[in-house]
Design a protein around this motif. Sequence first.
Motif, PDB file in Angstrom:
ATOM      1  N   GLU A  68      17.907  -3.628 -12.818  1.00 58.08           N
ATOM      2  CA  GLU A  68      16.682  -4.068 -13.474  1.00 58.08           C
ATOM      3  C   GLU A  68      16.412  -5.563 -13.307  1.00 58.08           C
ATOM      4  O   GLU A  68      15.330  -6.037 -13.677  1.00 58.08           O
ATOM      5  CB  GLU A  68      16.739  -3.713 -14.963  1.00 58.08           C
ATOM      6  N   ARG A  69      17.342  -6.301 -12.742  1.00 52.84           N
ATOM      7  CA  ARG A  69      17.102  -7.729 -12.527  1.00 52.84           C
ATOM      8  C   ARG A  69      16.013  -7.953 -11.477  1.00 52.84           C
ATOM      9  O   ARG A  69      15.930  -7.224 -10.484  1.00 52.84           O
ATOM     10  CB  ARG A  69      18.397  -8.417 -12.073  1.00 52.84           C
ATOM     11  N   THR A  70      15.196  -8.946 -11.714  1.00 54.31           N
ATOM     12  CA  THR A  70      14.102  -9.250 -10.786  1.00 54.31           C
ATOM     13  C   THR A  70      14.291 -10.581 -10.065  1.00 54.31           C
ATOM     14  O   THR A  70      13.469 -10.958  -9.236  1.00 54.31           O
ATOM     15  CB  THR A  70      12.762  -9.292 -11.547  1.00 54.31           C
ATOM     16  N   ASP A 131      15.077   0.856  -3.584  1.00 53.82           N
ATOM     17  CA  ASP A 131      14.240  -0.332  -3.769  1.00 53.82           C
ATOM     18  C   ASP A 131      14.293  -1.223  -2.532  1.00 53.82           C
ATOM     19  O   ASP A 131      13.266  -1.778  -2.106  1.00 53.82           O
ATOM     20  CB  ASP A 131      14.702  -1.127  -4.996  1.00 53.82           C
TER      21      ASP A 131
END
Length: 221
Positions: A68-70, A131
Amino acid sequence: MSNTVLEKAAVLFAERGFAGTSLRDIAEAMGMTRPALYYYFNSKEALLQELVRGVTGSGSQELRRLRERTDIGAAEKLRVVVSTTVARIAESPLRFRLLERNEAELPAEILQEHHTSKGRILDELTKIIADGVRSGEFRPVDERIAAFSVIGMINWIAWWYKPDGPSTPEEIAREMYEMASRGLVRGADRMPASGVEGAVALLREDLTHLERLVSAGGSAS
Protein backbone atom coordinates in the motif's frame (compact mmCIF):
# COMPACT_ATOMS: atom_id res chain seq x y z
CA MET A 1 11.97 -15.25 27.90
CA SER A 2 8.85 -15.95 25.79
CA ASN A 3 10.99 -15.97 22.63
CA THR A 4 13.38 -18.46 24.26
CA VAL A 5 10.41 -20.68 25.12
CA LEU A 6 9.23 -20.47 21.51
CA GLU A 7 12.66 -21.46 20.20
CA LYS A 8 12.86 -24.44 22.55
CA ALA A 9 9.33 -25.50 21.65
CA ALA A 10 10.19 -25.26 17.94
CA VAL A 11 13.19 -27.56 18.49
CA LEU A 12 11.09 -30.17 20.32
CA PHE A 13 8.19 -29.97 17.85
CA ALA A 14 10.65 -30.46 15.00
CA GLU A 15 12.37 -33.41 16.71
CA ARG A 16 9.34 -35.22 18.16
CA GLY A 17 6.41 -33.82 16.23
CA PHE A 18 3.64 -31.72 17.71
CA ALA A 19 1.63 -34.73 18.90
CA GLY A 20 4.71 -36.28 20.50
CA THR A 21 5.63 -33.21 22.55
CA SER A 22 3.96 -32.29 25.82
CA LEU A 23 4.00 -29.06 27.78
CA ARG A 24 5.93 -30.95 30.47
CA ASP A 25 8.63 -31.78 27.88
CA ILE A 26 9.00 -28.12 27.01
CA ALA A 27 9.10 -27.05 30.66
CA GLU A 28 11.78 -29.65 31.46
CA ALA A 29 13.85 -28.60 28.45
CA MET A 30 13.65 -25.02 29.72
CA GLY A 31 14.63 -26.08 33.24
CA MET A 32 11.41 -24.76 34.74
CA THR A 33 8.22 -26.14 36.22
CA ARG A 34 4.96 -26.37 34.30
CA PRO A 35 3.34 -23.68 36.48
CA ALA A 36 6.24 -21.37 35.63
CA LEU A 37 5.75 -22.10 31.94
CA TYR A 38 2.03 -21.31 32.28
CA TYR A 39 3.03 -17.72 32.95
CA TYR A 40 4.04 -17.45 29.30
CA PHE A 41 1.87 -20.06 27.57
CA ASN A 42 -0.99 -22.10 29.04
CA SER A 43 -0.93 -24.87 26.43
CA LYS A 44 1.24 -26.27 23.68
CA GLU A 45 -1.48 -25.19 21.23
CA ALA A 46 -0.93 -21.59 22.35
CA LEU A 47 2.78 -22.04 21.75
CA LEU A 48 2.20 -23.43 18.29
CA GLN A 49 -0.26 -20.68 17.42
CA GLU A 50 2.29 -18.04 18.39
CA LEU A 51 4.89 -19.75 16.21
CA VAL A 52 2.49 -19.72 13.26
CA ARG A 53 1.66 -16.06 13.76
CA GLY A 54 5.33 -15.16 13.98
CA VAL A 55 6.19 -17.00 10.77
CA THR A 56 3.28 -16.34 8.40
CA GLY A 57 0.85 -14.09 10.24
CA SER A 58 3.13 -11.12 10.78
CA GLY A 59 4.64 -11.60 7.32
CA SER A 60 1.28 -11.18 5.59
CA GLN A 61 0.50 -8.01 7.53
CA GLU A 62 3.88 -6.47 6.76
CA LEU A 63 3.49 -7.33 3.08
CA ARG A 64 0.13 -5.62 2.88
CA ARG A 65 1.50 -2.44 4.43
CA LEU A 66 4.40 -2.54 1.99
CA ARG A 67 2.10 -3.01 -1.01
CA GLU A 68 0.00 0.00 0.00
CA ARG A 69 2.98 2.36 0.11
CA THR A 70 3.00 4.99 -2.61
CA ASP A 71 6.46 6.45 -2.05
CA ILE A 72 8.36 3.56 -3.69
CA GLY A 73 7.95 1.55 -6.88
CA ALA A 74 7.32 -2.14 -7.44
CA ALA A 75 11.00 -3.02 -7.87
CA GLU A 76 11.91 -1.45 -4.54
CA LYS A 77 8.97 -3.23 -2.89
CA LEU A 78 10.26 -6.51 -4.30
CA ARG A 79 13.72 -5.76 -2.90
CA VAL A 80 12.22 -5.10 0.54
CA VAL A 81 10.18 -8.32 0.38
CA VAL A 82 13.28 -10.36 -0.43
CA SER A 83 15.55 -8.71 2.15
CA THR A 84 13.09 -8.79 5.06
CA THR A 85 11.96 -12.36 4.40
CA VAL A 86 15.52 -13.64 4.06
CA ALA A 87 16.42 -11.94 7.34
CA ARG A 88 13.39 -13.42 9.13
CA ILE A 89 14.07 -16.96 7.93
CA ALA A 90 17.81 -16.76 8.61
CA GLU A 91 17.11 -15.60 12.16
CA SER A 92 15.10 -18.72 12.94
CA PRO A 93 15.06 -21.28 10.10
CA LEU A 94 13.86 -24.03 12.41
CA ARG A 95 10.49 -22.33 12.88
CA PHE A 96 9.89 -22.36 9.13
CA ARG A 97 10.95 -26.00 8.79
CA LEU A 98 8.76 -26.94 11.73
CA LEU A 99 5.57 -25.73 10.08
CA GLU A 100 6.33 -27.39 6.75
CA ARG A 101 7.18 -30.72 8.38
CA ASN A 102 4.27 -30.80 10.80
CA GLU A 103 1.35 -29.41 8.80
CA ALA A 104 -0.45 -32.78 8.96
CA GLU A 105 -0.30 -32.70 12.77
CA LEU A 106 -1.47 -29.14 13.27
CA PRO A 107 -4.83 -28.68 15.01
CA ALA A 108 -7.51 -27.71 12.49
CA GLU A 109 -7.92 -24.14 13.74
CA ILE A 110 -4.18 -23.43 13.70
CA LEU A 111 -3.74 -25.12 10.32
CA GLN A 112 -6.50 -22.93 8.87
CA GLU A 113 -4.85 -19.80 10.25
CA HIS A 114 -1.52 -20.91 8.79
CA HIS A 115 -3.02 -21.60 5.34
CA THR A 116 -4.92 -18.31 5.38
CA SER A 117 -1.78 -16.34 6.17
CA LYS A 118 0.21 -18.17 3.48
CA GLY A 119 -2.55 -17.37 0.99
CA ARG A 120 -2.47 -13.70 1.95
CA ILE A 121 1.31 -13.58 1.48
CA LEU A 122 0.94 -15.03 -2.00
CA ASP A 123 -1.90 -12.63 -2.85
CA GLU A 124 -0.05 -9.54 -1.63
CA LEU A 125 3.13 -10.39 -3.54
CA THR A 126 1.06 -11.21 -6.63
CA LYS A 127 -0.54 -7.76 -6.39
CA ILE A 128 2.86 -6.07 -6.04
CA ILE A 129 4.07 -7.81 -9.18
CA ALA A 130 0.79 -7.04 -11.00
CA ASP A 131 1.17 -3.36 -10.07
CA GLY A 132 4.68 -3.42 -11.51
CA VAL A 133 3.46 -5.02 -14.73
CA ARG A 134 0.67 -2.46 -15.14
CA SER A 135 3.03 0.45 -14.54
CA GLY A 136 5.55 -0.93 -17.03
CA GLU A 137 8.22 -1.37 -14.37
CA PHE A 138 7.98 -5.16 -14.63
CA ARG A 139 7.88 -7.35 -17.69
CA PRO A 140 4.50 -8.75 -18.80
CA VAL A 141 4.64 -11.99 -16.81
CA ASP A 142 2.09 -14.22 -15.13
CA GLU A 143 1.99 -12.46 -11.77
CA ARG A 144 0.95 -15.46 -9.71
CA ILE A 145 3.57 -17.78 -11.18
CA ALA A 146 6.21 -15.10 -10.57
CA ALA A 147 5.05 -14.70 -6.96
CA PHE A 148 5.18 -18.48 -6.39
CA SER A 149 8.70 -18.54 -7.83
CA VAL A 150 9.99 -15.75 -5.58
CA ILE A 151 8.40 -17.25 -2.47
CA GLY A 152 9.69 -20.73 -3.25
CA MET A 153 13.22 -19.47 -3.83
CA ILE A 154 13.29 -17.58 -0.54
CA ASN A 155 11.63 -20.26 1.61
CA TRP A 156 14.28 -22.83 0.68
CA ILE A 157 16.72 -20.81 2.79
CA ALA A 158 15.22 -22.50 5.85
CA TRP A 159 16.65 -25.81 4.65
CA TRP A 160 20.17 -24.85 3.61
CA TYR A 161 21.16 -21.61 5.40
CA LYS A 162 23.82 -21.94 8.12
CA PRO A 163 24.90 -19.03 10.34
CA ASP A 164 28.53 -20.10 9.93
CA GLY A 165 28.19 -20.58 6.18
CA PRO A 166 30.03 -18.66 3.47
CA SER A 167 27.31 -16.02 2.91
CA THR A 168 25.57 -13.61 5.27
CA PRO A 169 21.79 -13.06 5.12
CA GLU A 170 22.45 -9.66 3.54
CA GLU A 171 24.58 -11.21 0.81
CA ILE A 172 21.99 -13.91 0.17
CA ALA A 173 19.23 -11.30 -0.06
CA ARG A 174 21.20 -9.21 -2.56
CA GLU A 175 21.89 -12.24 -4.74
CA MET A 176 18.29 -13.42 -4.63
CA TYR A 177 16.95 -9.98 -5.47
CA GLU A 178 19.37 -9.80 -8.38
CA MET A 179 18.03 -13.09 -9.74
CA ALA A 180 14.40 -12.09 -9.20
CA SER A 181 14.87 -8.63 -10.73
CA ARG A 182 16.50 -10.04 -13.86
CA GLY A 183 13.35 -12.03 -14.47
CA LEU A 184 10.94 -9.21 -13.70
CA VAL A 185 12.35 -5.70 -14.06
CA ARG A 186 12.06 -4.30 -17.58
CA GLY A 187 15.48 -3.29 -18.83
CA ALA A 188 17.35 -5.32 -16.21
CA ASP A 189 18.70 -7.72 -18.81
CA ARG A 190 17.80 -6.35 -22.23
CA MET A 191 20.99 -7.07 -24.15
CA PRO A 192 19.90 -8.94 -27.31
CA ALA A 193 21.31 -12.45 -27.58
CA SER A 194 21.74 -11.94 -31.31
CA GLY A 195 21.05 -8.89 -33.47
CA VAL A 196 17.67 -9.09 -35.20
CA GLU A 197 16.41 -12.08 -33.19
CA GLY A 198 17.14 -10.38 -29.89
CA ALA A 199 15.57 -7.10 -31.02
CA VAL A 200 12.41 -8.91 -32.12
CA ALA A 201 12.20 -10.58 -28.70
CA LEU A 202 12.34 -7.17 -27.01
CA LEU A 203 9.70 -5.78 -29.36
CA ARG A 204 7.42 -8.71 -28.54
CA GLU A 205 7.84 -8.01 -24.85
CA ASP A 206 6.91 -4.37 -25.38
CA LEU A 207 3.94 -5.34 -27.56
CA THR A 208 2.66 -7.73 -24.89
CA HIS A 209 2.88 -4.95 -22.33
CA LEU A 210 0.97 -2.59 -24.64
CA GLU A 211 -1.74 -5.20 -25.22
CA ARG A 212 -2.17 -5.57 -21.46
CA LEU A 213 -2.53 -1.83 -21.04
CA VAL A 214 -5.14 -1.65 -23.82
CA SER A 215 -7.01 -4.63 -22.37
CA ALA A 216 -7.01 -3.13 -18.88
CA GLY A 217 -8.28 0.18 -20.24
CA GLY A 218 -11.05 -1.54 -22.15
CA SER A 219 -12.24 -3.58 -19.18
CA ALA A 220 -12.22 -0.54 -16.93
CA SER A 221 -14.48 1.50 -19.24
